[in-house]
Enzyme design. Structure first.
Site, mmCIF file in Angstrom:
data_model
loop_
_atom_site.group_PDB
_atom_site.id
_atom_site.type_symbol
_atom_site.label_atom_id
_atom_site.label_comp_id
_atom_site.label_asym_id
_atom_site.label_seq_id
_atom_site.Cartn_x
_atom_site.Cartn_y
_atom_site.Cartn_z
ATOM 1 N N HIS A 77 0.842 -1.211 0.000
ATOM 2 C CA HIS A 77 0.000 0.000 0.000
ATOM 3 C C HIS A 77 0.871 1.252 0.000
ATOM 4 O O HIS A 77 0.627 2.181 -0.780
ATOM 5 C CB HIS A 77 -0.913 -0.012 1.227
ATOM 6 N N GLU A 78 1.881 1.281 0.866
ATOM 7 C CA GLU A 78 2.735 2.472 0.921
ATOM 8 C C GLU A 78 3.504 2.661 -0.381
ATOM 9 O O GLU A 78 3.645 3.783 -0.881
ATOM 10 C CB GLU A 78 3.693 2.384 2.109
ATOM 11 N N TYR A 88 -4.653 14.907 -2.993
ATOM 12 C CA TYR A 88 -4.976 14.209 -1.755
ATOM 13 C C TYR A 88 -6.034 14.961 -0.961
ATOM 14 O O TYR A 88 -5.790 15.525 0.103
ATOM 15 C CB TYR A 88 -3.704 14.011 -0.937
ATOM 16 N N HIS A 119 -9.578 8.187 3.914
ATOM 17 C CA HIS A 119 -9.476 6.801 4.361
ATOM 18 C C HIS A 119 -10.843 6.164 4.583
ATOM 19 O O HIS A 119 -10.953 4.934 4.623
ATOM 20 C CB HIS A 119 -8.671 6.704 5.661
ATOM 21 N N GLU A 164 -6.043 6.671 -2.014
ATOM 22 C CA GLU A 164 -5.971 5.633 -0.985
ATOM 23 C C GLU A 164 -6.465 4.283 -1.516
ATOM 24 O O GLU A 164 -5.885 3.233 -1.226
ATOM 25 C CB GLU A 164 -6.794 6.039 0.233
ATOM 26 N N HIS A 190 1.451 4.357 -3.051
ATOM 27 C CA HIS A 190 1.462 5.826 -3.085
ATOM 28 C C HIS A 190 2.663 6.326 -3.884
ATOM 29 O O HIS A 190 2.581 7.366 -4.549
ATOM 30 C CB HIS A 190 1.496 6.375 -1.660
ATOM 31 N N ASP A 246 -9.327 14.465 7.916
ATOM 32 C CA ASP A 246 -8.599 13.478 7.112
ATOM 33 C C ASP A 246 -8.680 13.808 5.622
ATOM 34 O O ASP A 246 -8.999 12.958 4.792
ATOM 35 C CB ASP A 246 -9.133 12.067 7.387
#
Length: 394
Positions: A204-205, A219, A306, A228, A208, A301
């Site tokens: 996942h990271e 974002y 998210h 995301e 990005h 957020d």
């Protein structure tokens, strides 16, 4: 439907954290001694009642809350201070084009990269976090090259290297992409294991990073939720690819294995059933919506990135499972072809992305194909209406 929120301008260089703020806020408030911001209060769990069945005791709740507050404060500082990281990727350059990985150890400090822990050409080391992070980089790279025909995150080798830092911060219960590498905390030891425990979180990271070098979606709001979600799709597919799973047998969880055995939960998010990943006395119940009927309007957020990512996540799950077989072969290839083409506007919303995936389905498989029909049904089920944004604005 919540009242529309005024969103701030998107951060052009955001840090993308794996653990969402609403979950950390529930942890921070579990001892009843901390008040969350008004905007997120409805998404966090109330403090457990004294003596609640299976709930943690007061001493444990205080420890969880203290460590979560530290993580939240550090995350907030990272959003505004990119000078805390001084990653040097020059050491990863390999003239032959061979992948070079380097994992460093921050040793509990809040700076990166840290000291060398494991580098390419060396076997496993005593530090299991370094080994898991190192293997995770290799798994993501193999997936990108073999399945998506991409040479690393930027399609050009990314300096021919991938790097990461482990043991970042003290009891830091998060992970993030810092613009050049992934950074992993050790978890708080009460709710979270080390962030390297989950391959889907590692992928996942790096997802990005892929988006940073391809379709750099803003974002905030729906474009941020797509950011995301696409990272989650990569996380799920890399995990399935590495395990050799088909769409029907996969868990479709992001962060499976990340919770300690004290938590009533399976992972951070469920693509198969958003809103069901956990239901715990400290964390509360997973608040992700699965369809547009539950879409959350909030300024927190970055506009609920998210939370609302559960909607395109679920659409991808429905699409992949309707086709069957290996999810990365058709569904995943189509999804990331849209990303790699770089035709999406940076502020693309769900409808714009849906339309682009349908156009890609027609290009790859023909109008009226089984693939296009399954995709259209998936978007319809989650309540997203495909549209051409430029035409609508014109």
């Amino acid at each position: 439907m919540h009242k529309a929120a005024q969103l701030p301008d998107p951060d052009p260089h955001p840090r993308h954290h794996a653990v969402p703020p609403y979950l950390l806020m529930s942890m921070a408030a579990c001892d009843g001694a901390w008040d969350a911001s008004e905007g997120m209060r409805e998404f966090i769990a109330p403090p457990p009642e004294p003596g609640e069945a299976e709930g943690p005791g007061a001493e444990t709740r205080a420890r969880i809350a203290t460590r979560a507050r530290r993580t939240l404060l550090l995350d907030q500082a990272l959003l505004h201070d990119r000078a805390t990281t001084a990653t040097d990727l020059d050491r990863l350059i390999e003239p032959s084009g061979r992948l070079i990985r380097a994992i460093c150890d921050a040793q509990g400090a809040e700076t990166t990269p840290g000291t060398d822990a494991r580098t390419e050409g060396l076997g496993p080391v005593a530090d299991e976090d370094a080994n898991r992070a190192f293997d995770g980089l290799g798994a993501v790279h193999a997936f990108l090259v073999e399945m998506l025909k991409l040479n690393s995150l930027d399609g050009a080798g990314l300096g021919l290297g991938l790097g990461g830092t482990v043991h970042y911060g003290l009891h830091y219960a998060n992970a993030f992409w810092d613009g050049t590498q992934m950074v992993m905390g050790d978890g708080d030891g009460e709710i979270f294991e080390s962030l390297t425990s989950s391959l889907s979180v590692i992928a996942h990271e790096l997802g990005h990073g892929l988006l940073q070098h391809t379709t750099n979606l803003a974002y905030r709001g729906q474009s941020g939720a797509l950011n995301e979600s696409i990272a989650d799709v990569l996380g799920a597919l890399v995990e399935q690819f590495t395990a050799g799973q088909d769409a029907a047998s996969a868990s479709w969880l992001i962060g499976e294995g990340l919770f300690t055995d004290k938590v009533r939960g399976l992972g951070l998010r469920s693509m198969a059933a958003p809103g069901t990943a956990y239901d715990d006395p400290v964390l509360g119940r997973d608040p992700q919506p699965a369809t547009m009927s539950g879409y959350v309007e909030t300024a927190e957020d970055h506009g609920g990135v998210h939370l609302n990512s559960g909607i395109p996540n679920h659409a991808f799950y429905l699409f992949a499972t309707a086709l069957g077989g290996k999810a990365w072969e058709t569904a995943g290839s189509l999804w990331f072809n849209v990303v790699a083409m770089r035709a999406l506007p940076e502020d693309a919303d769900f409808g714009t992305f849906a339309e682009q995936t349908l156009l890609q389905a027609r290009r790859d498989h023909g109008a009226g194909s089984k693939v296009e029909l399954a995709l259209a049904d998936a978007w319809d089920t989650v309540g997203v209406v495909p549209r051409v944004k430029d035409a609508e604005q014109g």
